[in-house]
Design an enzyme around this catalytic site. Structure first.
Site, PDB file in Angstrom:
ATOM      1  N   TYR A 118       9.064   2.367   8.568  1.00  0.00           N
ATOM      2  CA  TYR A 118       7.711   2.546   9.116  1.00  0.00           C
ATOM      3  C   TYR A 118       7.461   1.543  10.239  1.00  0.00           C
ATOM      4  O   TYR A 118       7.840   0.376  10.135  1.00  0.00           O
ATOM      5  CB  TYR A 118       6.661   2.372   8.006  1.00  0.00           C
ATOM      6  CG  TYR A 118       6.906   3.357   6.890  1.00  0.00           C
ATOM      7  CD1 TYR A 118       6.411   4.651   6.959  1.00  0.00           C
ATOM      8  CD2 TYR A 118       7.721   3.013   5.806  1.00  0.00           C
ATOM      9  CE1 TYR A 118       6.689   5.574   5.963  1.00  0.00           C
ATOM     10  CE2 TYR A 118       8.006   3.928   4.797  1.00  0.00           C
ATOM     11  CZ  TYR A 118       7.485   5.208   4.892  1.00  0.00           C
ATOM     12  OH  TYR A 118       7.772   6.123   3.920  1.00  0.00           O
TER      13      TYR A 118
ATOM     14  N   LYS B 221       7.920  -5.796  15.000  1.00  0.00           N
ATOM     15  CA  LYS B 221       8.109  -4.408  14.536  1.00  0.00           C
ATOM     16  C   LYS B 221       8.958  -3.630  15.551  1.00  0.00           C
ATOM     17  O   LYS B 221       9.784  -2.801  15.165  1.00  0.00           O
ATOM     18  CB  LYS B 221       6.750  -3.721  14.324  1.00  0.00           C
ATOM     19  CG  LYS B 221       5.914  -4.264  13.169  1.00  0.00           C
ATOM     20  CD  LYS B 221       6.549  -4.041  11.797  1.00  0.00           C
ATOM     21  CE  LYS B 221       6.579  -2.596  11.371  1.00  0.00           C
ATOM     22  NZ  LYS B 221       7.115  -2.460   9.985  1.00  0.00           N
TER      23      LYS B 221
ATOM     24  N   GLN C 221       0.837  -1.223   0.000  1.00  0.00           N
ATOM     25  CA  GLN C 221       0.000   0.000   0.000  1.00  0.00           C
ATOM     26  C   GLN C 221       0.864   1.262   0.000  1.00  0.00           C
ATOM     27  O   GLN C 221       0.697   2.150  -0.836  1.00  0.00           O
ATOM     28  CB  GLN C 221      -0.890   0.039   1.244  1.00  0.00           C
ATOM     29  CG  GLN C 221      -1.874  -1.092   1.366  1.00  0.00           C
ATOM     30  CD  GLN C 221      -2.903  -0.782   2.434  1.00  0.00           C
ATOM     31  OE1 GLN C 221      -3.937  -0.181   2.138  1.00  0.00           O
ATOM     32  NE2 GLN C 221      -2.650  -1.163   3.672  1.00  0.00           N
ATOM     33  N   VAL C 222       1.795   1.335   0.949  1.00  0.00           N
ATOM     34  CA  VAL C 222       2.634   2.532   1.069  1.00  0.00           C
ATOM     35  C   VAL C 222       3.708   2.534  -0.020  1.00  0.00           C
ATOM     36  O   VAL C 222       3.994   3.572  -0.625  1.00  0.00           O
ATOM     37  CB  VAL C 222       3.256   2.620   2.483  1.00  0.00           C
ATOM     38  CG1 VAL C 222       4.228   3.786   2.580  1.00  0.00           C
ATOM     39  CG2 VAL C 222       2.155   2.776   3.543  1.00  0.00           C
TER      40      VAL C 222
ATOM     41  N   TYR D  46       3.409  -9.773  15.798  1.00  0.00           N
ATOM     42  CA  TYR D  46       3.635  -8.701  14.810  1.00  0.00           C
ATOM     43  C   TYR D  46       4.201  -7.458  15.514  1.00  0.00           C
ATOM     44  O   TYR D  46       5.220  -6.894  15.095  1.00  0.00           O
ATOM     45  CB  TYR D  46       2.323  -8.373  14.094  1.00  0.00           C
ATOM     46  CG  TYR D  46       2.364  -7.101  13.276  1.00  0.00           C
ATOM     47  CD1 TYR D  46       3.064  -7.037  12.061  1.00  0.00           C
ATOM     48  CD2 TYR D  46       1.696  -5.943  13.703  1.00  0.00           C
ATOM     49  CE1 TYR D  46       3.109  -5.866  11.312  1.00  0.00           C
ATOM     50  CE2 TYR D  46       1.728  -4.771  12.960  1.00  0.00           C
ATOM     51  CZ  TYR D  46       2.437  -4.743  11.768  1.00  0.00           C
ATOM     52  OH  TYR D  46       2.478  -3.568  11.031  1.00  0.00           O
TER      53      TYR D  46
ATOM     54  N   LEU E 205      13.510  -9.443   1.667  1.00  0.00           N
ATOM     55  CA  LEU E 205      14.007  -9.015   2.986  1.00  0.00           C
ATOM     56  C   LEU E 205      14.388 -10.176   3.898  1.00  0.00           C
ATOM     57  O   LEU E 205      14.995  -9.957   4.944  1.00  0.00           O
ATOM     58  CB  LEU E 205      12.965  -8.117   3.685  1.00  0.00           C
ATOM     59  CG  LEU E 205      13.172  -6.609   3.465  1.00  0.00           C
ATOM     60  CD1 LEU E 205      12.975  -6.210   2.035  1.00  0.00           C
ATOM     61  CD2 LEU E 205      12.264  -5.798   4.365  1.00  0.00           C
TER      62      LEU E 205
HETATM   63  N1  LIG Z   1      -1.414  -1.731   7.110  1.00  0.00           N
HETATM   64  C1  LIG Z   1      -1.574  -1.123   8.271  1.00  0.00           C
HETATM   65  O1  LIG Z   1      -2.694  -0.919   8.753  1.00  0.00           O
HETATM   66  C2  LIG Z   1      -0.368  -0.630   9.041  1.00  0.00           C
HETATM   67  C3  LIG Z   1      -0.569  -0.054  10.313  1.00  0.00           C
HETATM   68  C4  LIG Z   1       0.537   0.417  11.013  1.00  0.00           C
HETATM   69  C5  LIG Z   1       1.794   0.334  10.459  1.00  0.00           C
HETATM   70  N2  LIG Z   1       1.969  -0.257   9.230  1.00  0.00           N
HETATM   71  C6  LIG Z   1       3.326  -0.344   8.709  1.00  0.00           C
HETATM   72  O2  LIG Z   1       3.402   0.484   7.552  1.00  0.00           O
HETATM   73  C7  LIG Z   1       4.306  -0.093   6.600  1.00  0.00           C
HETATM   74  C8  LIG Z   1       3.618  -0.233   5.257  1.00  0.00           C
HETATM   75  O3  LIG Z   1       2.477  -1.081   5.418  1.00  0.00           O
HETATM   76  P1  LIG Z   1       1.533  -1.454   4.181  1.00  0.00           P
HETATM   77  O4  LIG Z   1       0.133  -1.379   4.680  1.00  0.00           O
HETATM   78  O5  LIG Z   1       1.942  -0.711   2.973  1.00  0.00           O
HETATM   79  O6  LIG Z   1       1.922  -2.992   4.022  1.00  0.00           O
HETATM   80  P2  LIG Z   1       1.516  -3.979   2.841  1.00  0.00           P
HETATM   81  O7  LIG Z   1       0.513  -3.355   1.936  1.00  0.00           O
HETATM   82  O8  LIG Z   1       1.211  -5.287   3.482  1.00  0.00           O
HETATM   83  O9  LIG Z   1       2.866  -4.092   2.023  1.00  0.00           O
HETATM   84  C9  LIG Z   1       3.975  -4.742   2.540  1.00  0.00           C
HETATM   85  C10 LIG Z   1       4.876  -5.057   1.364  1.00  0.00           C
HETATM   86  O10 LIG Z   1       6.003  -5.748   1.893  1.00  0.00           O
HETATM   87  C11 LIG Z   1       6.326  -6.760   0.980  1.00  0.00           C
HETATM   88  N3  LIG Z   1       7.044  -7.849   1.589  1.00  0.00           N
HETATM   89  C12 LIG Z   1       6.578  -8.780   2.464  1.00  0.00           C
HETATM   90  N4  LIG Z   1       7.535  -9.671   2.725  1.00  0.00           N
HETATM   91  C13 LIG Z   1       8.630  -9.309   1.997  1.00  0.00           C
HETATM   92  C14 LIG Z   1       9.931  -9.829   1.821  1.00  0.00           C
HETATM   93  N5  LIG Z   1      10.306 -10.949   2.444  1.00  0.00           N
HETATM   94  N6  LIG Z   1      10.781  -9.189   1.008  1.00  0.00           N
HETATM   95  C15 LIG Z   1      10.413  -8.067   0.345  1.00  0.00           C
HETATM   96  N7  LIG Z   1       9.189  -7.523   0.450  1.00  0.00           N
HETATM   97  C16 LIG Z   1       8.312  -8.143   1.276  1.00  0.00           C
HETATM   98  C17 LIG Z   1       5.008  -7.260   0.442  1.00  0.00           C
HETATM   99  O11 LIG Z   1       5.267  -7.912  -0.770  1.00  0.00           O
HETATM  100  P3  LIG Z   1       4.159  -8.773  -1.556  1.00  0.00           P
HETATM  101  O12 LIG Z   1       3.380  -7.725  -2.304  1.00  0.00           O
HETATM  102  O13 LIG Z   1       4.967  -9.654  -2.439  1.00  0.00           O
HETATM  103  O14 LIG Z   1       3.385  -9.499  -0.506  1.00  0.00           O
HETATM  104  C18 LIG Z   1       4.228  -5.963   0.310  1.00  0.00           C
HETATM  105  O15 LIG Z   1       4.408  -5.404  -0.977  1.00  0.00           O
HETATM  106  C19 LIG Z   1       4.787  -1.394   7.228  1.00  0.00           C
HETATM  107  O16 LIG Z   1       5.994  -1.168   7.896  1.00  0.00           O
HETATM  108  C20 LIG Z   1       3.718  -1.735   8.242  1.00  0.00           C
HETATM  109  O17 LIG Z   1       4.232  -2.524   9.304  1.00  0.00           O
HETATM  110  C21 LIG Z   1       0.926  -0.709   8.506  1.00  0.00           C
END
Ligand SMILES: NC(=O)c1ccc[n+]([C@@H]2O[C@H](COP(=O)([O-])OP(=O)(O)OC[C@H]3O[C@@H](n4cnc5c(N)ncnc54)[C@H](OP(=O)(O)O)[C@@H]3O)[C@@H](O)[C@H]2O)c1
Length: 305
Positions: free
Chosen positions: A106, A136, A19-20, A132, A44
């Site tokens: 993040y 983090k 998403q981000v 989780y 990663l």
């Molecule tokens: N989502 C929330 O509500 C939320 C809330 C608080 C904080 N955050 C933090 O904000 C940040 C961005 O979150 P987001 O919502 O954008 O997350 P997201 O949509 O789940 O995206 C995470 C990305 O990380 C990739 N990924 C997972 N495992 C990987 C690996 N082994 N090597 C390389 N890439 C990998 C995924 O790849 P694939 O596309 O191949 O799966 C996906 O593209 C993260 O740090 C998250 O912890 C998120």
């Protein structure tokens, strides 16, 4: 007179399909050469591969939105969650330090136990309740231990046009079901991936690429949209807006049933209070954070068009 030669900055973005990550490709594009890598381009879980990619590209900025975000699955996949969320950020931080580059990472409201009355400030004691959240926090700690110049942005309730999230789930369920039950005793601020990416770009541009690097105010900051709601309030707003945009719903947005979290048990506990105080970010970087409704309305325009 010799023409002025300006080197174009290079920015490495991991997890470019998240998403981000997806929004960062847009928001960082005007700042320089963006090298966005997905899991296939840079995994990663493989520290050697991570180091190789960074050493080859020698980026001025590493932005790391890649994460293991399957909160419930993490309870049974702790090793994988720690590798991605705990170990990899430390590797990126070591590489950023060696290059003299900035790392932007993040993190999450899940580092807190959610029992505080008011909004969490950066200095509040951490006490993650889920695998989780613990993984983090391990990432935050690895970055701090590296001594790299790093910006750690803790955010919450993220929703983007690209990828799955609560707003999209509510839109789907609202079309399929004539009744919905949604948790009404957990509080936070829905924050769009676009806002997170835009704020990231502003800070990098003003304070790193054009600022005095030795004066960069590195550290942990809370980044969330202004205002607060519950998941129930969020669902109601999403479906009310969808109805106003002519989407045919089975459920009446005014009749979504409000339930306590105890009525919807999940493998990983969620914080009851995800409110993040954003004063430090706003004051340090002179950033205005709009109300959560504004971001969600923009997002719905994108999703529903
Ligand atoms: N989502 C929330 O509500 C939320 C809330 C608080 C904080 N955050 C933090 O904000 C940040 C961005 O979150 P987001 O919502 O954008 O997350 P997201 O949509 O789940 O995206 C995470 C990305 O990380 C990739 N990924 C997972 N495992 C990987 C690996 N082994 N090597 C390389 N890439 C990998 C995924 O790849 P694939 O596309 O191949 O799966 C996906 O593209 C993260 O740090 C998250 O912890 C998120």
């Amino acid at each position: 007179m010799q023409p002025k030669v300006t080197r174009i900055p290079t920015l490495l973005v991991t997890g470019s399909n998240g998403q981000v990550g997806f929004e960062l490709r847009r928001s960082l594009a005007p700042l320089g050469r963006v090298m966005a890598v997905d899991r296939a381009g840079c995994d990663l879980t493989r520290p050697d591969e991570l180091r190789r990619v960074v050493r080859e590209l020698r980026p001025d900025v590493i932005v790391n939105p890649a994460a293991y975000t399957a909160v419930d699955k993490a309870e049974t996949e702790a090793e994988l969650a720690y590798a991605i969320n705990g170990v990899a950020p430390g590797v990126l931080a070591d590489e950023a330090k060696a290059l003299g580059s900035l790392l932007v990472h993040y993190s999450t409201d899940y580092v807190f136990d959610g029992r505080k009355d008011g909004a969490y400030v950066e200095a509040d004691a951490v006490d993650p309740q889920s695998v989780y959240g613990k993984s983090k926090l391990a990432g935050e700690q690895a970055i701090a231990a590296s001594g790299a110049t790093a910006l750690v942005l803790r955010t919450c309730w993220v929703a983007g046009a690209h990828g799955g999230n609560f707003a999209k789930t509510m839109l789907k369920l609202g079309r399929e079901r004539d009744s919905l039950r949604v948790i009404a005793d957990q509080f936070g601020a829905p924050t769009t991936a676009a806002l997170i990416a835009d704020v990231t770009a502003q800070i990098i541009s003003r304070h790193w690429l054009r600022g005095r690097r030795e004066a960069f105010p590195a550290g942990v900051y809370h980044l969330a949209a202004a205002g607060e709601t519950t998941w129930h309030g969020y669902a109601t707003e999403v479906l009310r807006c969808a109805a106003a945009r002519g989407i045919e719903l089975k459920v009446d947005p005014a009749r979504i049933e409000a339930i306590p979290a105890t009525a919807y048990p999940l493998p990983a506990p969620r914080p009851a209070n995800s409110r993040l105080n954003t004063e430090k970010l706003r004051e340090t970087f002179d950033i205005h954070l709009p109300d959560w409704q504004q971001g969600i309305h923009f997002l719905l325009d994108q999703i529903l068009s």
